[in-house]
Design a protein around this motif. Structure first.
Motif, PDB file in Angstrom:
ATOM      1  N   VAL A 168      27.624  31.785 173.634  1.00 44.46           N
ATOM      2  CA  VAL A 168      26.773  31.168 172.827  1.00 44.46           C
ATOM      3  C   VAL A 168      25.621  30.979 173.701  1.00 44.46           C
ATOM      4  CG1 VAL A 168      26.519  28.590 172.305  1.00 44.46           C
ATOM      5  CG2 VAL A 168      28.751  29.655 171.706  1.00 44.46           C
ATOM      6  N   SER A 169      24.365  30.695 173.172  1.00 36.51           N
ATOM      7  CA  SER A 169      23.116  30.807 173.688  1.00 36.51           C
ATOM      8  C   SER A 169      22.403  29.620 172.710  1.00 36.51           C
ATOM      9  CB  SER A 169      22.413  32.071 173.790  1.00 36.51           C
ATOM     10  OG  SER A 169      21.097  31.817 174.368  1.00 36.51           O
ATOM     11  N   ASN A 194      17.834  34.803 172.122  1.00 32.97           N
ATOM     12  CA  ASN A 194      19.360  34.141 172.161  1.00 32.97           C
ATOM     13  C   ASN A 194      20.119  35.425 172.372  1.00 32.97           C
ATOM     14  OD1 ASN A 194      17.991  31.740 170.501  1.00 32.97           O
ATOM     15  ND2 ASN A 194      19.130  31.260 172.279  1.00 32.97           N
ATOM     16  N   ASP A 195      19.710  36.225 171.549  1.00 33.36           N
ATOM     17  CA  ASP A 195      20.832  37.694 171.489  1.00 33.36           C
ATOM     18  C   ASP A 195      20.801  38.479 172.927  1.00 33.36           C
ATOM     19  OD1 ASP A 195      21.269  37.272 168.887  1.00 33.36           O
ATOM     20  OD2 ASP A 195      19.542  38.615 168.164  1.00 33.36           O
ATOM     21  N   ALA A 200      22.630  21.671 166.562  1.00 29.39           N
ATOM     22  CA  ALA A 200      22.419  22.647 167.663  1.00 29.39           C
ATOM     23  C   ALA A 200      21.792  23.930 167.125  1.00 29.39           C
ATOM     24  CB  ALA A 200      23.616  22.913 168.620  1.00 29.39           C
ATOM     25  N   ALA A 201      20.794  24.353 167.501  1.00 27.07           N
ATOM     26  CA  ALA A 201      20.413  25.808 167.037  1.00 27.07           C
ATOM     27  C   ALA A 201      20.982  26.832 168.111  1.00 27.07           C
ATOM     28  CB  ALA A 201      18.863  25.758 167.465  1.00 27.07           C
ATOM     29  N   GLY A 209      16.574  28.431 164.115  1.00 30.66           N
ATOM     30  CA  GLY A 209      15.901  27.713 165.541  1.00 30.66           C
ATOM     31  C   GLY A 209      16.084  28.421 166.580  1.00 30.66           C
ATOM     32  N   THR A 210      17.022  29.823 166.255  1.00 29.45           N
ATOM     33  CA  THR A 210      17.291  30.691 167.336  1.00 29.45           C
ATOM     34  C   THR A 210      16.089  31.984 166.883  1.00 29.45           C
ATOM     35  OG1 THR A 210      18.898  31.758 166.138  1.00 29.45           O
ATOM     36  CG2 THR A 210      19.801  29.930 167.539  1.00 29.45           C
TER      37      THR A 210
END
Length: 173
Positions: A150-151, A85-86, A60-61, A80-81
């Motif tokens: 988590v994102s 996502n931040d 999972a990314a 992959g993020t």
């Protein structure tokens, strides 16, 4: 129009409302169950590392962030993020801090009323997102002291990953 039409619609609506209420009760029960006795910098490292390990096992990314008050205690962005996502972590964490509940539960509460958080909360969507993945860090006898988030996955999966991580973290204590 037959009499069965409106009744069938009402039944579906009542069923959806019941399911939504059951989901909200389960989310609240998770929050009630996942209360810690203490949480320091080393705990943040262990919890964050556990979440990263779980994500890597699943390919999972995700990005993982843990804050205590205004202080960032843990941050990891897996391959992959991206910076988005931040931003999601910040927006989801802001919901937890404002409402004192998981970002997923807050969103579910709005959905259960047939509304969207974005349209009904009257909060800036650039600062707040009631999507799953941010969870309150509570201390027994103290209350909310931080957020773990988590994102990178669909919101239900982000939420489930945080819950699983907290459950494993508490079991190891």
């Amino acid at each position: 129009m037959s009499a069965a039409g409106p009744q069938r619609g009402a039944s579906v609506s009542a069923s959806c409302t019941r399911e939504a209420n059951d989901e909200i009760r389960e989310l609240a029960a998770q929050e009630d169950r996942l209360v810690l006795d203490a949480f320091g910098n080393e705990d943040a490292w262990r919890l964050g590392s556990l979440l990263v390990e779980l994500a890597r096992e699943r390919g999972a990314a995700v990005t993982v962030g843990i804050r205590r008050g205004a202080q960032q205690l843990f941050h990891c962005a897996l391959p992959g993020t991206c910076a988005d996502n931040d931003a999601w972590i910040a927006r989801k964490s802001a919901v937890v801090e404002r409402y004192g509940a998981s970002s997923y539960r807050v969103g579910a509460g709005f959905r259960a009323k047939g509304r969207t958080f974005e349209d009904s909360s009257r909060l800036d969507p650039d600062r707040y997102a009631a999507h799953g993945g941010a969870f309150p860090i509570r201390l027994r006898g103290t209350g909310l002291i931080g957020v773990v988030a988590v994102s990178g996955l669909p919101q239900a999966d982000d939420h489930a990953l945080v819950v699983e991580g907290l459950e494993r973290f508490m079991a190891a204590e």
